[in-house]
Design a protein around this motif. Structure first.
Motif, mmCIF file in Angstrom:
data_model
loop_
_atom_site.group_PDB
_atom_site.id
_atom_site.type_symbol
_atom_site.label_atom_id
_atom_site.label_comp_id
_atom_site.label_asym_id
_atom_site.label_seq_id
_atom_site.Cartn_x
_atom_site.Cartn_y
_atom_site.Cartn_z
ATOM 1 N N VAL A 38 -9.248 4.440 -23.130
ATOM 2 C CA VAL A 38 -10.188 4.787 -21.668
ATOM 3 C C VAL A 38 -10.848 5.344 -22.629
ATOM 4 O O VAL A 38 -11.338 6.366 -23.688
ATOM 5 C CB VAL A 38 -9.213 6.487 -21.232
ATOM 6 N N MET A 39 -12.265 5.532 -22.014
ATOM 7 C CA MET A 39 -14.207 5.746 -22.190
ATOM 8 C C MET A 39 -13.969 7.391 -22.519
ATOM 9 O O MET A 39 -13.109 8.224 -21.571
ATOM 10 C CB MET A 39 -14.697 4.865 -21.626
ATOM 11 N N THR A 40 -14.640 7.457 -23.218
ATOM 12 C CA THR A 40 -15.088 9.258 -23.344
ATOM 13 C C THR A 40 -16.165 9.239 -22.610
ATOM 14 O O THR A 40 -17.295 8.727 -22.429
ATOM 15 C CB THR A 40 -14.865 9.907 -24.828
ATOM 16 N N TYR A 41 -16.816 10.632 -21.617
ATOM 17 C CA TYR A 41 -18.161 10.806 -21.447
ATOM 18 C C TYR A 41 -18.005 11.853 -21.694
ATOM 19 O O TYR A 41 -17.181 12.958 -22.111
ATOM 20 C CB TYR A 41 -17.600 10.252 -19.092
ATOM 21 N N MET A 42 -19.254 12.404 -21.838
ATOM 22 C CA MET A 42 -20.077 13.811 -21.739
ATOM 23 C C MET A 42 -21.159 13.513 -21.820
ATOM 24 O O MET A 42 -22.021 12.561 -21.436
ATOM 25 C CB MET A 42 -19.712 13.472 -23.659
ATOM 26 N N TYR A 43 -21.655 14.981 -22.083
ATOM 27 C CA TYR A 43 -23.244 15.291 -21.320
ATOM 28 C C TYR A 43 -23.708 15.603 -22.583
ATOM 29 O O TYR A 43 -24.197 17.162 -23.357
ATOM 30 C CB TYR A 43 -23.253 16.421 -20.566
ATOM 31 N N PRO A 44 -24.034 15.255 -24.289
ATOM 32 C CA PRO A 44 -24.251 15.441 -25.308
ATOM 33 C C PRO A 44 -26.261 15.848 -25.204
ATOM 34 O O PRO A 44 -27.575 15.173 -24.871
ATOM 35 C CB PRO A 44 -24.642 13.921 -25.978
ATOM 36 N N THR A 45 -26.080 16.692 -26.002
ATOM 37 C CA THR A 45 -28.004 17.196 -26.944
ATOM 38 C C THR A 45 -27.579 17.038 -27.995
ATOM 39 O O THR A 45 -26.659 18.287 -28.787
ATOM 40 C CB THR A 45 -28.050 18.275 -25.651
ATOM 41 N N TYR A 46 -28.050 17.101 -28.474
ATOM 42 C CA TYR A 46 -28.610 17.276 -30.245
ATOM 43 C C TYR A 46 -29.879 18.221 -31.195
ATOM 44 O O TYR A 46 -30.752 17.474 -30.794
ATOM 45 C CB TYR A 46 -29.383 15.657 -30.868
#
Length: 1108
Positions: free
Chosen positions: A41-49
């Protein structure tokens, strides 16, 4: 006629080898190019680096970076966020060509896991995987998370660390710096908060958890033994599909040496010092390796194994297909974003944090315990009760004390949580089972009583229970010393305690649930999701067993399953056991093996395959033959199958071996069984050459079991394991050995004053049976096995190792022959075109342009310097190649050497073709002048020309013309060219990585690579002509009149390359080539010195060097 017959037989051998190699390659590619099934199952996120500011450092490169991950869609103040760091630092290290942004899936799921809390407590109730130890008394997996994880990632610019040892070393140095920078950042943040008046109750982190993907996992281990790393800065490492045993592309010597050095340091790090004054360097380090399984074509499970590097008390390897809540094999990249695995890893890392101090547990036993409980399935331990599970599989778990089964049962069996306790009022009338099988078709809230002594008679002393009901909340199982009506243990006297074994049920992945036409309807039995195995020792001392099914309304707030199923049985494991020998498995491809299971058969069937399913996959099918329903005349088979599906649950197959662990196939009606095993390697452990499969099939139905070996799947597995797979590209090493054997035959022919055969004819002769094949293939295998029996603890399976190595040798011969034929065809095409254009140019006439060009070339070659370079081409090659391999990159210098071989081979071939064409023309004119234009004589002249193109006379007494000498020089140079082409290919991956870094700052090549390549170049300069090679000779000590020529050196080099390939280190074949090059160079110096003294051997006047 004898020679012609031998030539025909040789051609048949070559054709057979070519066809076999082509079939292996095509069959493998046809399967490898198919889409790989992926249940992730695909993983979803709101990334900030968030970039971490660099501090003054002394590392080899300034091109890399360090980032902190933040999950959330809102914009944040970077500086404020960094000042507020209070979590446990985790550093992600990307792999070969990877990006620091690949951390996002694991980091996002870690954030969600911390926010949502631990998994439900029933998840941990698998008592069979509980380990014992002084530090683990009363210890359990934390029920709350003490501190969140702060995820960092290093930006390594997507460099190919799997291809070059220098890059791997630089990545290691930067990771060491990044670890120190992270720990210093927490100190800086704490000081800033203290200045602002904030108080912190948490201790500052003293260590960083490392998580590495692919080569990043090895970089993590390399950083831990780096001399500049602070003490105790890293105590926990988790690797995802990372190579640990060998480099994935073991072609560059420096890369192989770096791997060997790091692994040797790890072995030393766990050993106690002689003085015992201090604990081992790595005594507090835990390493967990997760492999991708059969669908990971880049890093096989065997490479990801920690055997021989990390003791089982400090780590283990687990396959994703046998990991709790995952149960999937996945590709090399999908292991990073697969949601099932990311969630499991996130909860596991949060669980190793001590809620008391907010830091990872300092005890290695506790950390290993948590990893074991969260990742390892208890299925192998349960299956070991009825059959033999390979030792190295069970050794993945920490060793526990040996105790009596009854005591183990009473102490380690945990009751269900209080939230799932039932009262006696919730149970309706008890049922008393009189047969050895019990069936549950609904959540009826009843308790079934089974008399253990009565039903377990007649050898049926084992008990198996299969269900889709949730343990504790749906079904509970107890063992009773005597019959009693109370399910509550506290109401029973202490001397007659009831033991609940529900916690010993192990979860398995359930197949797709049956579709419901309407709510409450049931068209077929649901697939099982858990099973329980009890041995006679575990039931010893108990008289009764109860199976309590929950009533439908009392399921912990969840809707009840649409269909309920549970089947239990007392059985005899021997009745359902079947062993398939290697011969039967191979014959099954043409005549499938069939096993008929009548009704009331053992629920658990044990199939033992003598040949590993990792090498010879088998297509196993179960066809329902009946289910107690009489055939009503013209009853259609489809209708009968539907009725049987309603009565019997779908079969489940559980396959396991000692390398990759467990593979579970639900709804197993027809499936090709493949395990990610790597049999027939020199350090293969015992049991790797066989696979055990257990089938859980409903005893109410009869089945026809069919097993058929899949040759196409076997070809793809062979191709993965021994050629294209990163397990050392074994076949490339065998190809180098084959070329050494071919050059050995060519040099021997020159030393014996016979015609030098082409490299293709030499390899064809080496395939002869029995003497050449036994001497060049069987002998090195037996020699290697003899050495391995004395030098290693693990002994490879003899017959499997012998057979597979012979197949590898034959396939390598096929690929080598194909390479020789294609290169020879290309050289002949270019040479014929060159000769044709040259002859046309010469017949153009003495025009002004041609006269001008001839004068220009005459003037150019009149210069003294150009004359010297023309007469000594080796000087040009040496001046251009040696600085390149020492100062730039070895592959570039080897490439120029290869171009030099191509140029000289082209010149020799052009001279041969031009002389042949002149000879044909002269003979044709002579025949015309004497006897006219007779067609017979014309055909004879053409036949003579073909005879010169492909000379068949190998008599040492035949004088050699200029044409023959040029052909011999071409044949020998062609063999050297192919050998050095393979050498150049070994450094090609490193060149690709080097080209990626152009303009970013370069370092000199490693000394070992440069030294080896210098020897290879010397071999190309001074060993590329037979009239030079014949001057290299040595007298054996103690024997007069016997000399060792270059042919003997090639034989030794071939043996060494053969053995190195079997030892999974094909790059070592370059050592032999370099040594021969240095010997050739020394021989030329000695020859020149003797020439000055006038002491030249008469062998220099051989007829081979005669020119007409």
């Amino acid at each position: 006629m004898g020679g012609g017959g031998g030539g025909f037989r040789g051609s048949c051998r070559v054709g057979t080898v070519l066809l076999f190699s082509a079939w292996v390659a095509l069959a493998a590619l046809s399967r490898l190019l198919r889409p790989v099934p992926n249940g992730c199952v695909m993983t979803y996120m709101y990334p900030t680096y968030i970039p971490i500011a660099a501090a003054p450092r002394n590392v080899s490169s300034d091109r890399y970076g360090l980032f902190l991950y933040h999950e959330g869609w809102k914009q944040i103040d970077f500086a404020k966020h960094i000042r507020g760091l209070r979590g446990v630092p985790v550093l992600f290290i990307p792999g070969n060509g990877g990006s620091y942004k690949q951390v996002r899936s694991l980091a996002a799921e870690s954030f969600r896991a911390y926010q949502n809390g631990p998994l439900e407590p029933t998840f941990y109730q698998e008592a069979s995987s509980i380990v014992s130890g002084n530090e683990l008394k009363g210890f359990s997996v934390p029920s709350r998370y003490g501190r969140m994880l702060d995820w960092y990632a290093v930006d390594l610019e997507g460099e190919h660390s799997a291809m070059d040892g220098r890059i791997l070393e630089e990545h290691t140095e930067y990771v060491v710096y990044a670890i120190h920078r992270i720990l210093d950042q927490y100190k800086e943040s704490h000081l800033e908060r203290t200045k602002g008046g904030a108080q912190s109750s948490h201790d500052l982190p003293s260590s960083v958890i490392l998580v590495g993907h692919s080569m990043g996992g090895f970089v993590a281990r390399a950083a831990l033994v780096h001399p500049n790393l602070r003490k105790s800065a890293v105590e926990t490492i988790l690797t995802l599909s990372s190579p640990h045993q060998y480099p994935p592309i073991a072609l560059q010597p420096s890369l192989g040496h770096f791997f060997s050095h790091v692994n040797e340091e790890w072995r030393k790090g766990y050993k106690m010092s002689v003085s015992h004054a201090s604990s081992p360097k790595l005594s507090n380090v835990v390493v967990i390796s997760v492999s991708g399984g059969i669908h990971d074509y880049q890093i096989r499970s065997r490479l990801a194994s920690l055997d021989g590097i990390v003791p089982s008390t400090h780590g283990f390897m687990v396959g994703s297909s046998s990991m709790k809540n995952v149960w999937l094999s996945m590709e090399h990249q999908s292991i990073l974003w697969c949601n099932q695995l990311a969630v499991q890893v996130a909860h596991t890392l949060l669980s190793i944090i001590d809620p008391v101090n907010g830091q990872p547990f300092s005890s290695t036993q506790k950390r290993v315990f948590v990893f074991t409980k969260m990742l390892q399935s208890a299925v192998p331990q349960s299956l070991s009760l009825m059959t033999h599970v390979p030792g190295s599989l069970s050794s993945n778990l920490p060793a526990s004390d040996n105790r009596e089964a009854g005591e183990l049962q009473k102490k380690d069996s945990l009751p269900c949580p209080p939230s799932t306790q039932w009262t006696s009022d919730g149970l309706e009338k008890d049922l008393y089972i009189q047969s050895n099988s019990v069936t549950v078709l609904a959540m009826d809230g009843r308790r079934r009583w089974l008399d253990i002594k009565k039903l377990g008679s007649n050898g049926r002393r084992h008990f198996v229970f299969v269900t889709n009901l949730a343990p504790c909340s749906g079904v509970r199982i107890h063992l009773w010393p005597e019959k009693h009506h109370s399910p509550v243990q506290n109401e029973v006297p202490a001397s007659k305690k009831i033991v609940e074994v529900t916690s010993k049920m192990v979860q398995i992945p359930a197949g797709p649930a049956p579709k419901q036409v309407e709510p409450g309807s049931q068209t077929e039995q649901p697939p099982p999701s858990a099973f329980l195995l009890l041995s006679p020792e575990e039931m010893n001392g108990f008289s009764f067993m109860t199976i309590s099914v929950a009533p439908r309304p009392t399921i912990s707030g969840r809707p009840p399953p649409a269909a309920s199923m549970a089947v239990g049985q007392f059985f005899n494991p021997g009745e359902g056991a079947s062993a398939l020998s290697t011969g039967r498995i191979i014959r099954s491809r043409f005549a499938p093996e069939e096993i008929f299971l009548s009704e009331d058969h053992p629920l658990a069937l044990n199939l033992s395959f003598s040949a590993s399913l990792g090498l010879v996959p088998v297509t196993l099918s179960l066809k329902t033959a009946g289910c107690g329903i009489k055939n009503a005349g013209d009853q259609m088979e489809a209708e009968r199958n539907n009725l049987c599906k309603l009565r019997c649950f779908p079969p489940v197959a559980l396959a396991w071996d000692s390398v990759s662990g467990l593979h579970i196939i639900p709804n197993m009606y027809s499936e090709t069984l493949v395990v990610d095993s790597s049999p027939a390697f020199w350090d293969s452990a015992e049991g790797t050459d066989r696979t055990t499969v257990m089938i859980l099939a409903d005893p109410h139905c009869s089945y026809k079991v069919t097993a058929r070996a899949s040759l196409s799947a076997a070809a793809s597995r062979f191709f993965l394991l021994y050629s294209s797979e990163p397990v050392q590209l074994q076949i490339l090493g065998f190809m180098v050995a084959i070329m050494f054997f071919g050059l050995m035959r060519q040099s021997s022919a020159w030393e014996c004053d016979s015609s030098v055969p082409s490299i293709l004819s030499a390899i064809e002769s080496n395939l002869g049976v029995p003497k050449p094949f036994v001497f060049l293939c069987i002998m090195p295998i037996l020699l290697f096995l003899a050495l391995s029996f004395f030098s290693t603890e693990q002994k490879p399976p003899f017959w499997t190792f012998l057979l597979v190595t012979m197949i590898c040798y034959m396939v390598a011969n096929g690929f080598t022959i194909l390479l020789i034929l294609s290169s020879k065809l290309l050289l002949y095409a270019v040479a014929i075109l060159h000769v044709f254009i040259k002859r046309r140019w010469q017949s153009w006439g003495d025009g002004v342009q041609s006269a001008f060009l001839r004068q220009f070339f005459t003037f150019s070659f009149s210069l003294q310097s150009l004359k010297m370079l023309k007469n000594n081409p080796n000087i040009i090659v040496a001046i251009t190649t040696l600085p390149l391999v020492c100062l730039v990159h070895p592959a570039i210098g080897l490439g120029l050497l290869l171009l030099s071989h191509i140029f000289h081979a082209h010149s020799n071939l052009c001279s041969f073709l031009a002389a042949s064409f002149r000879s044909i023309t002269q003979k044709k004119d002579l025949y015309k002048s004497k006897m006219g234009d007779g067609p017979v004589l014309l055909s004879k002249s053409i036949s003579d020309g073909l005879q010169q193109l492909l000379p068949m006379d190998d008599s040492p007494r035949a004088p050699k013309s200029f044409t023959d000498s040029q052909l011999e020089l071409f044949d020998y140079r062609h063999g050297i060219m192919i050998l050095h082409l393979l050498t150049t290919l070994m450094f090609a991956p490193s060149l690709v990585a080097w080209l990626q870094r152009i303009g970013m700052g370069q370092n000199f090549p490693w000394l070992i690579d440069s030294a080896i390549c210098v020897g290879v170049i010397l071999h190309g300069l001074f060993g590329s002509q037979p009239n030079v090679s014949c001057c290299i000779s040595f007298k054996l000590p103690g024997r007069r009149g016997h000399e060792v020529g270059l042919s003997f050196l090639y034989l030794l080099a071939g043996y060494y390359s053969f053995v190195s390939s079997m030892a999974l280190a094909p790059y070592r074949s370059l050592y032999a080539m370099a040594i021969i090059g240095y010997i050739c160079f020394a021989s030329r110096i000695i020859e020149r010195r003797n020439m000055v003294r006038g002491d030249i051997s008469s062998r220099r006047n051989r007829k081979h060097s005669h020119r007409h």
